[in-house]
Write a protein that holds these residues in place. Structure first.
Motif, PDB file in Angstrom:
ATOM      1  N   LEU A  36       2.007  26.619  12.521  1.00  0.00           N
ATOM      2  CA  LEU A  36       1.692  27.297  13.784  1.00  0.00           C
ATOM      3  C   LEU A  36       0.571  26.584  14.529  1.00  0.00           C
ATOM      4  CD1 LEU A  36       1.868  31.083  12.783  1.00  0.00           C
ATOM      5  CD2 LEU A  36       3.456  29.811  14.213  1.00  0.00           C
ATOM      6  N   GLU A  37      -0.392  26.135  13.792  1.00  0.00           N
ATOM      7  CA  GLU A  37      -1.503  25.424  14.428  1.00  0.00           C
ATOM      8  C   GLU A  37      -1.017  24.142  15.099  1.00  0.00           C
ATOM      9  OE1 GLU A  37      -6.104  24.143  13.354  1.00  0.00           O
ATOM     10  OE2 GLU A  37      -4.660  24.570  11.748  1.00  0.00           O
ATOM     11  N   LYS A  38      -0.131  23.435  14.403  1.00  0.00           N
ATOM     12  CA  LYS A  38       0.424  22.219  14.999  1.00  0.00           C
ATOM     13  C   LYS A  38       1.278  22.542  16.217  1.00  0.00           C
ATOM     14  CE  LYS A  38       0.524  19.631  10.641  1.00  0.00           C
ATOM     15  NZ  LYS A  38       1.395  18.994   9.625  1.00  0.00           N
ATOM     16  N   HIS A  39       2.070  23.613  16.132  1.00  0.00           N
ATOM     17  CA  HIS A  39       2.954  23.955  17.242  1.00  0.00           C
ATOM     18  C   HIS A  39       2.148  24.374  18.475  1.00  0.00           C
ATOM     19  CE1 HIS A  39       6.416  25.471  19.415  1.00  0.00           C
ATOM     20  NE2 HIS A  39       5.739  26.604  19.607  1.00  0.00           N
ATOM     21  N   THR A  40       1.176  25.239  18.284  1.00  0.00           N
ATOM     22  CA  THR A  40       0.372  25.679  19.433  1.00  0.00           C
ATOM     23  C   THR A  40      -0.422  24.528  20.031  1.00  0.00           C
ATOM     24  OG1 THR A  40      -1.331  26.384  17.847  1.00  0.00           O
ATOM     25  CG2 THR A  40       0.202  28.054  18.660  1.00  0.00           C
ATOM     26  N   GLN A  41      -0.909  23.618  19.212  1.00  0.00           N
ATOM     27  CA  GLN A  41      -1.599  22.448  19.739  1.00  0.00           C
ATOM     28  C   GLN A  41      -0.647  21.578  20.545  1.00  0.00           C
ATOM     29  OE1 GLN A  41      -4.768  21.740  19.769  1.00  0.00           O
ATOM     30  NE2 GLN A  41      -4.440  19.778  20.813  1.00  0.00           N
ATOM     31  N   SER A  42       0.588  21.462  20.071  1.00  0.00           N
ATOM     32  CA  SER A  42       1.597  20.720  20.828  1.00  0.00           C
ATOM     33  C   SER A  42       1.876  21.378  22.170  1.00  0.00           C
ATOM     34  CB  SER A  42       2.878  20.612  19.995  1.00  0.00           C
ATOM     35  OG  SER A  42       3.907  19.979  20.747  1.00  0.00           O
TER      36      SER A  42
END
Length: 625
Positions: A36-42
């Motif tokens: 989720l952290e990677k997705h939201t940062q993307s």
């Protein structure tokens, strides 16, 4: 004791199973948090990328508008150029309108850039700041919950290991007590001590079991709240944040299209203006403008007369007397036997030569007079006054006798547009008169405004000093008088050109000769001869010129010759060093002073050759003839 041991073993196995499940769940949750952290940062990076895209589009629009404006400015007609003169043609005016519409078209692209910046870029940058802060807060809450459940899990692990250790100690104490109790060689006291030790260990095991049970119950509650309440809420908030981000990007993309759509009506009007300008082109009107612009007003040449050749006769090598070139003094008689290449009338060009510099007299001493003065120049009095005097006042007609001393065909200077054909000359003169009248009207409007201001100051002295307006009023009055003189001058020239027709040059010479004492504006000997012949063949004017006496100018001072001067040119007078003379006209800036020796002998002498003593009551109060 055997049942207790079995129950303890069952609890140990159950604890191991629970521990394994919790570890696996925690690891799985940790993986999801990372994803989720990677997705939201993307997602944030996507918004930043889109913002950068819109920013670059805005810069392109600004640069494009700038280039369009520069292009429009580059092809705008420059002032006082041929392009500005060509603006009278419909095709040139259409192109001018197209350039103006193109300039407005560039302005719409500037509007696009401005709206993209204000409605998308600025808003997205502010939203990105809020989005990053919200994302950081949600992940901070998630990590905090994760740390709390991990801390509870560690406490549970500690209590479980303590319970396991206490159970093992209780088993060992129980086995020791049983060995001591079965051994007959052991005293009763030792057996009792072993029994008490076993009981204590069993009590510690029971306490550890109770503690472990409490921690397990607490952990299960916290874990249930963590997985079914806290983490789902955090995930829900992250999901809502992500949905808002996607929605916001969609709204920005829609705004991106609407920004272009808003300017389409105005862009369409600009294009319609270009189309209308193109449809306004009238080829026939432009061709008529060309005819009007280059129409000379010259009369076509007359027929060439037949010249018979007989014994003792020779053919003339000159053009017809009625031809244009002959009337303008361009054809010259060639020697017999030479080739004559006369040009037909439509192809004759107007070649007016500027008058040569007036003759200069050499001074007796180079050190005394560094620069030789030229012949006296014409006065600056308005030409219309001279023409009116010429038409109405006989006593001053005697001044025109100077024409017989060799006045050239005047008007070769650029001021009267004499280098142009008659029709073009008339247009230029009329345009000059119109411009001067506009300037006069502007000055008169200023004069009226200042007069009203002065009246207000007179009624209300606290608002201003009325006397402070007077210098400006005097200046405006002088400007109006000067402009009116210019208008009168050009009106006379225009009148001579239009009404008097072919006598234009003759009448202008007559008018201008009123200020020339010796007809010094001579061009060539042939020109002098032509003017003299023209005057000699004009009896109606010759009679007026001979009637009456020339008006005697008043004396305004005296002068003393400091050098000897030989007046070889017409209109000048010879003087000797130390001779005293009367001054009748002071130097007007041309280097000559008009003097009189007696009632019949007067003329011009170089100002640098005499020492002038003007009378105080006459200086500055002269009236120029």
């Amino acid at each position: 004791m055997t049942a207790l041991t079995k129950s303890q073993n069952v609890l140990t196995v159950l604890g191991c199973i629970i521990h394994s499940c919790i570890v696996l769940s925690r690891l799985c949750l940790q993986d999801q948090f990372d994803n989720l952290e990677k997705h939201t940062q993307s997602g944030i990076e996507f918004v930043e990328r889109y913002t950068k895209f819109v920013k670059e589009r805005s810069e392109i629009e600004v640069n494009y508008a700038k280039q369009i404006r520069n292009l429009s400015k580059k092809y705008q007609p420059k002032k006082n150029s041929r392009e500005e003169e060509d603006n009278k043609y419909t095709s040139c005016r259409a192109f001018q309108s197209t350039l103006n519409e193109l300039n407005d078209y560039a302005g719409q692209h500037e509007v696009i850039a401005e709206n993209l910046t204000s409605q998308i870029i600025t808003e997205l940058l502010r939203y990105l700041t809020e989005l990053k802060a919200e994302r950081k807060s949600h992940f901070h809450d998630g990590r905090k919950a994760q740390q709390h459940i991990e801390c509870s899990w560690k406490q549970l692990e500690t209590s479980k290991r303590r319970f396991e250790r206490d159970c093992k100690e209780a088993d060992r104490a129980q086995q020791y007590f049983e060995r001591m109790d079965a051994d007959i060689n052991v005293t009763k006291a030792d057996v009792e001590k072993a029994r008490q030790q076993a009981q204590m260990r069993h009590q510690m095991a029971a306490d550890s079991k109770s503690e472990y049970s409490n921690f397990l119950t607490k952990f299960n509650q916290e874990q249930n709240e963590h997985y079914y309440t806290l983490i789902p809420n955090i995930f829900q908030k992250l999901q809502e944040m992500e949905e808002r981000r996607i929605e916001r990007v969609g709204v920005s993309m829609k705004t991106y299209a609407e920004v272009d759509r808003e300017v389409l009506p105005i862009v369409g009007k600009c294009l319609d203006g270009m189309t209308k300008a193109a449809e306004s082109i009238e080829p026939k009107t432009d061709s008529k403008q060309v005819v009007e612009s280059y129409k000379t007003g010259f009369e076509p040449p007359g027929d060439v007369e037949f010249e018979d050749y007989g014994p003792g006769q020779s053919m003339k090598r000159t053009v017809s007397e009625t031809s244009l070139s002959n009337s303008r003094g361009e054809a010259k008689e060639r020697p017999s036997g030479g080739k004559s290449k006369g040009k037909l009338w439509p192809f004759i060009k107007n070649k007016n030569k500027p008058p040569p510099a007036p003759p200069a007299s050499s001074p007796p001493s180079p050190s005394a007079v560094p620069n030789d003065p030229q012949s006296p120049k014409q006065n600056k009095e308005p030409l219309s006054n001279r023409f009116n005097e010429f038409m109405a006042s006989k006593p001053k007609m005697t001044c025109l006798r100077s024409l017989r001393r060799g006045v050239s065909v005047c008007g070769s200077g650029p001021e009267d547009f004499s280098h142009l054909p008659p029709e073009q000359r008339r247009k230029k003169l009329q345009a000059k008169i119109d411009d001067l009248n506009k300037d006069i009207q502007k000055e008169m409007d200023q004069e009226d405004a200042l007069t009203k201001m002065k009246g207000v100051y007179e009624k209300n002295p606290q608002m201003g000093d009325p006397a402070s307006v007077d210098p400006r009023l005097v200046e405006i009055a002088m400007n109006i008088e000067k402009l009116q003189s210019e208008v009168q001058k050009f009106e006379v020239i225009c009148y001579c050109n239009v009404v008097l027709g072919g006598c234009y040059s003759y009448y202008v010479c007559v008018c201008w000769s009123l200020s020339s004492p010796d007809g010094s504006y001579t061009e060539e000997h042939s020109s002098e001869t032509q003017v003299k012949v023209a005057i000699a063949n004009t009896p109606e004017f010759d009679d007026e010129f001979d009637d009456g006496d020339e008006e005697t100018l008043p004396t305004i001072g005296t002068c003393k010759a400091i050098y000897q001067f030989e007046g070889h040119n017409e209109g000048t007078i010879s003087v000797t060093e130390g001779e005293l003379l009367y001054v009748i006209e002071e130097d007007k800036g041309d280097g000559w002073t008009r003097v009189r020796r007696n009632e019949e002998e007067e003329g011009y002498v170089p100002t640098s050759y005499v020492e002038v003593f003007l009378e105080t009551n006459a200086k500055g109060a002269m009236t120029y003839i």
